[in-house]
Design a protein around this motif. Sequence first.
Motif, PDB file in Angstrom:
ATOM      1  N   ASP A 153      36.503  52.025  32.997  1.00  0.00           N
ATOM      2  CA  ASP A 153      36.668  51.101  31.873  1.00  0.00           C
ATOM      3  C   ASP A 153      35.305  50.878  31.238  1.00  0.00           C
ATOM      4  N   ASN A 186      37.266  42.059  41.989  1.00  0.00           N
ATOM      5  CA  ASN A 186      36.692  42.423  40.685  1.00  0.00           C
ATOM      6  C   ASN A 186      36.308  43.895  40.608  1.00  0.00           C
ATOM      7  N   ALA A 210      39.415  46.612  46.373  1.00  0.00           N
ATOM      8  CA  ALA A 210      39.074  47.114  45.039  1.00  0.00           C
ATOM      9  C   ALA A 210      40.244  47.888  44.430  1.00  0.00           C
ATOM     10  N   GLU A 211      40.380  47.784  43.124  1.00  0.00           N
ATOM     11  CA  GLU A 211      41.480  48.442  42.412  1.00  0.00           C
ATOM     12  C   GLU A 211      41.129  49.894  42.102  1.00  0.00           C
ATOM     13  N   GLN A 234      41.444  53.246  39.862  1.00  0.00           N
ATOM     14  CA  GLN A 234      41.743  53.618  38.472  1.00  0.00           C
ATOM     15  C   GLN A 234      41.558  55.120  38.293  1.00  0.00           C
ATOM     16  N   ARG A 244      36.396  48.035  40.676  1.00  0.00           N
ATOM     17  CA  ARG A 244      37.260  49.129  40.204  1.00  0.00           C
ATOM     18  C   ARG A 244      36.667  50.451  40.689  1.00  0.00           C
ATOM     19  N   ASP A 277      32.755  50.031  40.112  1.00  0.00           N
ATOM     20  CA  ASP A 277      32.444  49.332  38.860  1.00  0.00           C
ATOM     21  C   ASP A 277      32.953  47.900  38.983  1.00  0.00           C
ATOM     22  N   ASP A 320      33.264  47.710  32.108  1.00  0.00           N
ATOM     23  CA  ASP A 320      32.854  47.405  33.475  1.00  0.00           C
ATOM     24  C   ASP A 320      31.379  47.727  33.703  1.00  0.00           C
ATOM     25  N   ALA A 338      34.337  44.434  37.166  1.00  0.00           N
ATOM     26  CA  ALA A 338      34.981  43.960  35.944  1.00  0.00           C
ATOM     27  C   ALA A 338      34.486  42.585  35.522  1.00  0.00           C
ATOM     28  N   HIS A 368      37.006  54.600  40.520  1.00  0.00           N
ATOM     29  CA  HIS A 368      37.595  55.733  39.810  1.00  0.00           C
ATOM     30  C   HIS A 368      37.084  57.026  40.444  1.00  0.00           C
TER      31      HIS A 368
END
Length: 561
Positions: free
Chosen positions: A441, A483, A434-435, A437, A485, A451, A444, A453, A487
């Motif tokens: 966003d 996909n 997972a990315e 952030q 995210r 989250d 999302d 995307a 944070h």
Amino acid sequence: MHHHNSAGRVKEYDFSTLPVAEPMQRSLATLFAARCIPRRWTVHASSTMYWRQLEMFTAFLSRQMRPPRDVDELTASLIERWREHALATVGGYTTFTAVTSLLRGDLRLQTAPVADTLSRRAPRPRSGIQSYSEAEFDRIKLAARRMFRAALLRIEHNAAHLHRWQAGEFVEDSRDWALGEALDVLARTGDLIRHPGHRTRGGQGIVYKYRKAFGGMAAAVTWQRLFLSSMEATALGVLLLAEFGWNLSVIDRAAIPRALPDPGEDGRPTYRIPIEKRRCGAGHFYETRNVTDDGAASPGRLITHALAATRFARAIVADRSPETDLLVVWRTHVAGRERADGDRQPPVGPFHFGVHRDAGARWARTVGLRGSPFQRGRQTVNALDRREPGQNSQDTHDRHYVLVDKRVRAEAVAIVAAGAEEATEHARRAVLVAELQDVPDPGDVETATADCADIEHSPYPAPGGGSGGRCGASFLMCLGCVNARIHPGHHPRLAHLHDAVGNLRSVLAPTVWEVDWGATHARLDDLKTKLGTTGWTRAKAQLTDTDRELIDLMLTGDLDS
């Protein structure tokens, strides 16, 4: 010069025969004598090797235009010429290093440029000994097993006949009775009854009734009924090499294994084997290993068979030389023919011990093979089967057996490739995908752990949804999804999830935990590393009741349903 080895036997070296001036002879003799002490050279093989190198060195000196009269006339340029000469010959590394190690012991050569030249290391040549292929080594072991097995069955058969004779089962003066009587003489004396003073070629006048009972005068039908021959003892040595990785010096000195007094409930004997390993260095010469005879293919079964095959020979040796306590014993056809070797146990009458280094090649020719099996066989066992030190240190084992072996290298390619592939697959499965952030966003979709995307095009589509369909995976899989995210709003609940999954280890079997939670825990570990200690501590401090409830529902499966 006299060298007493660890057994107290003496070997002489005459330095007056060296082709150099008398002062040089005396200096070299002094350096040599400093090594002829128990803590330096324990065997004659060491002093003999150094003596041969000195013969080559002094021959080189004698060919110089102005041969040095003593060691103080050795110059750096002369030693350099000696280095080039020696290293250009077969075995030159051993020659050069042996001679320079002796010369460095003279105080007159410990200063000035000559000292630096003597201290220069020579490049060590790579070992040319390579392991056998699996098929080659199998053929060697099969040949040894067949020869030794045949000898064992022969000895056991004649032992049974002797036992029946001792029990009085045969009619007196029958052929079976005469054979039993002859075997009894052989078992007690190691020899055959002969006509007094009568000598004939080969048989040496065996009494007729025994010759008739034996069926001839050849060794195969006379004394070999109860004793191993040299080649059969060599076959036993090959089996000991293949099973335990012993070299010839260990086989020569292998003491008689003793069965432990308590064989256990199953009655299977466990043998304590004392091993003398000279190459391990002072303080590490002796080692004891226990092996159990728990079946036909067990190491202990080979010991049981070795004891059975040598029992008559060992009994005679024990009577004549009680201090001799060696396992591998064999009888020679004519006593006194074997070459004397002060490092090996002297014969006791016609009985010899261990395996001579020349016997391996003779045995190989006997069974239709090429070359002695002992060096390459030990390379095979240590580099490929044992993968651990035998009679050497770990460093020597790695440098001289494992790392130089072509078969080890070839097999390592596949092993390394498989390991790299497994590591890559594990990283793909168990590392956070997972990315991360800094802020969410707005487009999302929020899930329990991150989250999303693109929830409509998931790597893990729901059943029947087709490739790239709507997501059907567990919320835990968000950590491994491209996909997803993450944070800072997710950090507290994920830190709590990390602790909760770790706590499950105490209530689940390790294999169950690894299958169900191992990948999730690994991904959370990765997240923890990425956030750092400060960020992780801050996230745990910001945990809310909502986060706790959400994680509890997810762990029980209620949230996914």
